[in-house]
Design a protein around this motif. Structure first.
Motif, PDB file in Angstrom:
ATOM      1  N   LYS A  94       1.152  -1.353  -0.053  1.00 10.67           N
ATOM      2  CA  LYS A  94      -0.299   0.036  -0.283  1.00 10.67           C
ATOM      3  C   LYS A  94       1.035   1.117  -0.375  1.00 10.67           C
ATOM      4  CE  LYS A  94      -3.503   2.634   2.520  1.00 10.67           C
ATOM      5  NZ  LYS A  94      -4.319   3.022   3.921  1.00 10.67           N
ATOM      6  N   GLY A  95       0.473   2.023  -1.221  1.00 11.82           N
ATOM      7  CA  GLY A  95       1.729   3.306  -0.775  1.00 11.82           C
ATOM      8  C   GLY A  95       0.581   4.593  -0.562  1.00 11.82           C
ATOM      9  N   SER A 101       5.223   3.721   2.863  1.00  9.02           N
ATOM     10  CA  SER A 101       5.431   4.883   3.139  1.00  9.02           C
ATOM     11  C   SER A 101       6.627   4.729   4.400  1.00  9.02           C
ATOM     12  CB  SER A 101       4.103   5.616   3.982  1.00  9.02           C
ATOM     13  OG  SER A 101       3.376   5.096   5.235  1.00  9.02           O
ATOM     14  N   SER A 102       6.530   3.450   4.898  1.00 11.06           N
ATOM     15  CA  SER A 102       7.198   3.246   6.198  1.00 11.06           C
ATOM     16  C   SER A 102       9.142   3.120   6.284  1.00 11.06           C
ATOM     17  CB  SER A 102       6.781   1.869   6.926  1.00 11.06           C
ATOM     18  OG  SER A 102       7.483   1.221   8.197  1.00 11.06           O
ATOM     19  N   LEU A 103       9.243   2.694   4.613  1.00  9.40           N
ATOM     20  CA  LEU A 103      10.379   3.011   3.953  1.00  9.40           C
ATOM     21  C   LEU A 103      10.949   4.732   4.237  1.00  9.40           C
ATOM     22  CD1 LEU A 103      10.247   0.292   1.003  1.00  9.40           C
ATOM     23  CD2 LEU A 103      11.094  -0.426   3.630  1.00  9.40           C
ATOM     24  N   ASN A 104       9.955   5.220   3.956  1.00  5.71           N
ATOM     25  CA  ASN A 104      10.530   6.663   4.103  1.00  5.71           C
ATOM     26  C   ASN A 104      10.760   7.099   5.176  1.00  5.71           C
ATOM     27  OD1 ASN A 104      10.736   8.490   2.394  1.00  5.71           O
ATOM     28  ND2 ASN A 104       9.140   9.950   2.584  1.00  5.71           N
ATOM     29  N   ASN A 105      10.704   6.441   6.288  1.00  5.25           N
ATOM     30  CA  ASN A 105      10.659   7.206   7.743  1.00  5.25           C
ATOM     31  C   ASN A 105      12.007   6.240   7.816  1.00  5.25           C
ATOM     32  OD1 ASN A 105       8.796   8.416   8.117  1.00  5.25           O
ATOM     33  ND2 ASN A 105       7.729   5.994   8.299  1.00  5.25           N
ATOM     34  N   ASN A 106      13.080   5.360   7.122  1.00  9.80           N
ATOM     35  CA  ASN A 106      14.112   5.179   7.118  1.00  9.80           C
ATOM     36  C   ASN A 106      15.067   5.119   6.378  1.00  9.80           C
ATOM     37  OD1 ASN A 106      13.725   3.986  10.320  1.00  9.80           O
ATOM     38  ND2 ASN A 106      12.105   3.265   8.897  1.00  9.80           N
ATOM     39  N   ILE A 107      14.756   6.300   5.575  1.00  6.27           N
ATOM     40  CA  ILE A 107      15.212   7.236   4.149  1.00  6.27           C
ATOM     41  C   ILE A 107      17.090   6.640   4.200  1.00  6.27           C
ATOM     42  CG2 ILE A 107      15.857   9.174   4.071  1.00  6.27           C
ATOM     43  CD1 ILE A 107      14.071   7.081   1.743  1.00  6.27           C
ATOM     44  N   ASN A 108      17.602   7.063   5.479  1.00  3.45           N
ATOM     45  CA  ASN A 108      18.796   6.806   5.542  1.00  3.45           C
ATOM     46  C   ASN A 108      19.233   5.161   5.385  1.00  3.45           C
ATOM     47  OD1 ASN A 108      19.625   9.969   5.522  1.00  3.45           O
ATOM     48  ND2 ASN A 108      19.139   9.506   7.801  1.00  3.45           N
ATOM     49  N   ASN A 109      18.744   4.096   5.777  1.00  5.28           N
ATOM     50  CA  ASN A 109      19.573   2.895   5.354  1.00  5.28           C
ATOM     51  C   ASN A 109      20.022   2.709   3.818  1.00  5.28           C
ATOM     52  OD1 ASN A 109      19.515   0.483   4.867  1.00  5.28           O
ATOM     53  ND2 ASN A 109      17.796  -0.128   6.641  1.00  5.28           N
ATOM     54  N   SER A 130       6.509  13.467 -17.310  1.00  3.59           N
ATOM     55  CA  SER A 130       5.381  13.209 -17.306  1.00  3.59           C
ATOM     56  C   SER A 130       4.529  12.672 -15.381  1.00  3.59           C
ATOM     57  CB  SER A 130       5.198  11.421 -17.999  1.00  3.59           C
ATOM     58  OG  SER A 130       3.637  10.985 -18.244  1.00  3.59           O
ATOM     59  N   TRP A 131       3.184  12.910 -16.177  1.00  6.36           N
ATOM     60  CA  TRP A 131       2.636  13.446 -14.078  1.00  6.36           C
ATOM     61  C   TRP A 131       1.795  12.719 -14.301  1.00  6.36           C
ATOM     62  CZ3 TRP A 131       6.124  15.026 -11.137  1.00  6.36           C
ATOM     63  CH2 TRP A 131       7.119  15.370 -11.336  1.00  6.36           C
ATOM     64  N   THR A 132       0.907  12.512 -12.722  1.00 11.74           N
ATOM     65  CA  THR A 132      -0.854  12.310 -12.914  1.00 11.74           C
ATOM     66  C   THR A 132      -1.097  13.961 -12.146  1.00 11.74           C
ATOM     67  OG1 THR A 132       0.059  11.438 -10.662  1.00 11.74           O
ATOM     68  CG2 THR A 132      -0.649  10.267 -12.180  1.00 11.74           C
ATOM     69  N   ASP A 133      -2.393  14.104 -12.224  1.00  7.58           N
ATOM     70  CA  ASP A 133      -2.846  15.496 -11.587  1.00  7.58           C
ATOM     71  C   ASP A 133      -2.768  15.574 -10.749  1.00  7.58           C
ATOM     72  OD1 ASP A 133      -3.362  16.614 -14.112  1.00  7.58           O
ATOM     73  OD2 ASP A 133      -5.855  15.558 -14.195  1.00  7.58           O
ATOM     74  N   TYR A 134      -2.945  14.369  -9.959  1.00  9.90           N
ATOM     75  CA  TYR A 134      -2.531  14.799  -8.313  1.00  9.90           C
ATOM     76  C   TYR A 134      -1.205  14.214  -7.833  1.00  9.90           C
ATOM     77  CZ  TYR A 134      -3.718  13.452  -3.628  1.00  9.90           C
ATOM     78  OH  TYR A 134      -3.839  13.742  -2.216  1.00  9.90           O
ATOM     79  N   LEU A 135      -0.268  14.946  -7.032  1.00 10.37           N
ATOM     80  CA  LEU A 135       1.023  14.216  -7.040  1.00 10.37           C
ATOM     81  C   LEU A 135       1.338  13.775  -5.178  1.00 10.37           C
ATOM     82  CD1 LEU A 135       2.881  17.847  -8.390  1.00 10.37           C
ATOM     83  CD2 LEU A 135       2.069  15.446  -9.538  1.00 10.37           C
ATOM     84  N   TYR A 136       0.387  13.562  -4.438  1.00  9.16           N
ATOM     85  CA  TYR A 136       0.502  13.261  -2.829  1.00  9.16           C
ATOM     86  C   TYR A 136       0.522  11.894  -3.363  1.00  9.16           C
ATOM     87  CZ  TYR A 136       1.966  17.109  -1.244  1.00  9.16           C
ATOM     88  OH  TYR A 136       2.137  18.550  -1.053  1.00  9.16           O
ATOM     89  N   LEU A 137       1.112  10.838  -4.525  1.00  8.39           N
ATOM     90  CA  LEU A 137       0.769   9.627  -4.947  1.00  8.39           C
ATOM     91  C   LEU A 137       1.709   8.806  -5.106  1.00  8.39           C
ATOM     92  CD1 LEU A 137      -2.071   9.741  -7.823  1.00  8.39           C
ATOM     93  CD2 LEU A 137      -2.064   8.813  -5.597  1.00  8.39           C
ATOM     94  N   THR A 138       1.701   7.361  -5.118  1.00 11.81           N
ATOM     95  CA  THR A 138       3.366   7.263  -4.658  1.00 11.81           C
ATOM     96  C   THR A 138       4.329   7.004  -6.046  1.00 11.81           C
ATOM     97  OG1 THR A 138       2.756   4.523  -4.369  1.00 11.81           O
ATOM     98  CG2 THR A 138       3.669   5.673  -2.596  1.00 11.81           C
ATOM     99  N   VAL A 139       5.158   6.110  -6.360  1.00 15.44           N
ATOM    100  CA  VAL A 139       6.029   6.064  -7.637  1.00 15.44           C
ATOM    101  C   VAL A 139       5.801   4.633  -7.604  1.00 15.44           C
ATOM    102  CG1 VAL A 139       8.217   5.569  -8.663  1.00 15.44           C
ATOM    103  CG2 VAL A 139       7.566   7.999  -6.986  1.00 15.44           C
ATOM    104  N   GLY A 140       5.202   3.757  -6.846  1.00 19.70           N
ATOM    105  CA  GLY A 140       4.716   2.241  -6.994  1.00 19.70           C
ATOM    106  C   GLY A 140       4.046   2.732  -7.031  1.00 19.70           C
TER     107      GLY A 140
END
Length: 413
Positions: free
Chosen positions: A81-82, A102-110, A152-162
């Motif tokens: 789930k993104g 999104s939990s991966l984003n909390n450990n981005i320095n890993n 290339s984009w979607t109209d809404y940017l608060y979506l995950t890349v995956g």
């Protein structure tokens, strides 16, 4: 976050042996976590609850979970789930495990987590290696530090890349650059066997093309190498209104056929007498313009808004108005119904965000948002207009949200 120790007695779908894995402390059976992870934007499908939620700190945590499930005689369902922007529960896992990416984003320095890393290659040009959990708004902000941006984009940017790469990623730039899935050099994907595989059109190509637009059914994207180009700084943003659908679509088709120095974004919207002129997607029309448009809508009942954008920066700031004037010359929009804005590149791309925040403040964002995307061939578009837009939506007063019309070409899809 609770430990999984109480899971097995009431839900035998996941064996007790999972507690011996290193990820056991990152699994939650907390009722609040389970309920929140089982929501999506559509809210059409509900009450499909997982047995647990995984909050990974690195890619290996996801690999361990999937390998454990795969080795069972009866594997349990695992869903990534993104941002939860699916509409029919695609990111749900009944009696299985939801992976909160999104939990991966909390450990981005890993070192195992990608984040957003901009690079250059003599063969590829500029690109960004982006974690599958990253939001497109964060990709934009990171790449703009280098004067670059995805194309290339979607109209809404608060979506995950995956998430968007698992669907397609379509917006008004698709006619020119193709959807987001057409602008990926390579990916790292965790397969259903728990193998981390790097794939591209030339390496493990079957997996590459299966995952892109595969609705998450062929693997979990943990990294994507995204095409970048020089970012503009500002945009000329224009909306033109029509009372004739045939003229509207012909002008759309004409505009996307201009290949040299053409537009960067072409989209369209249905406007109904009973719908809001400034909807949650963007607040564009001034109060005086709204009065003028409402008067025309009361007469026509249905109109069509052609929306176009031309990017520019300091190098062509002095010529952009003349370029735009040439591009719209000969279009069959209603006289006096052209409206213009000049905004920053980021303000245009992130235009839906302000509408989202306003709806959130009113408690209207957390409601069902059913959505349907259809590709309609040119040969059928007039019939579709008569049967759906007029006979159903207009005559039965069915519209409660935006109805968009994207022109594109088969060559780009």
């Amino acid at each position: 976050m609770s430990i999984l120790g109480k899971l097995n007695p009431w839900n035998p779908s996941i064996p007790y042996e999972i507690l011996s894995l290193n990820i056991s402390s990152k699994l939650s059976t907390n009722s609040h976590d389970i309920k929140e992870s089982s929501k999506d934007f559509g809210k059409i499908i509900q009450e499909i609850l997982p047995a647990a939620v995984l909050y990974p700190s690195c890619v290996n945590d996801i690999i361990d979970l999937i390998q454990f499930s795969h080795d069972l005689s009866v594997p349990f369902h695992v869903a990534a789930k993104g941002h939860g922007h699916s509409i029919r529960g695609q990111a749900m896992a009944k009696n299985g495990v939801i992976v909160e990416m999104s939990s991966l984003n909390n450990n981005i320095n890993n070192n195992e987590n990608c984040g957003v890393r901009v690079s250059w290659d003599s063969g590829l040009g500029f690109y960004a290696d982006v974690g599958g959990e990253q939001l497109w708004i964060d990709v934009l902000r990171s790449t703009l530090e280098y004067g670059l941006a995805p194309v290339s984009w979607t109209d809404y940017l608060y979506l995950t890349v995956g998430g968007t790469l698992s669907n397609a990623g379509i917006s008004g730039q698709t006619f020119r650059y193709g959807p987001q899935i057409s602008n990926v050099h390579e990916m790292d994907v965790i397969t259903g066997k728990g193998e981390l595989v790097t794939c591209s059109k030339d390496m493990n190509s079957e997996l590459f093309f299966g995952v892109l637009g595969g609705l998450g059914q062929f693997g979990i994207i943990t990294r994507a190498r995204i095409v970048l180009d020089k970012a503009p700084t500002r945009v000329k943003w224009v909306r033109m209104l029509y009372d004739d659908f045939s003229k509207f679509t012909k002008d759309q088709e004409h505009l996307i056929s201009i290949h040299h120095n053409g537009l960067d974004y072409v989209e369209g919207t249905l406007m109904m007498e009973q719908s809001s002129l400034n909807n949650w997607r963007s607040s564009f029309f001034s109060p005086s313009n709204q009065t003028k448009i409402a008067s025309s809508l009361s007469k026509n009942k249905i109109m069509y808004c052609l929306e176009i954008v031309k990017y520019y920066d300091d190098q062509n700031a002095n010529t952009i108005d003349e370029e735009l004037k040439k591009l719209v010359k000969g279009l069959k929009y209603l006289g006096g119904f052209m409206f213009k804005k000049d905004v920053s590149f980021v303000e245009f791309l992130n235009r839906v965000r302000s509408g989202e925040l306003e709806l959130q403040s009113k408690g209207k964002w957390d409601v069902p948002h059913p959505w349907l995307n259809l590709f309609v061939p040119k040969s059928s578009i007039m019939h579709f207009h008569a049967a759906v837009f007029v006979d159903i939506i207009l005559r039965q007063n069915k519209t409660t949200g935006p109805i968009l019309v994207y022109p594109t070409s088969r060559k780009r899809v």
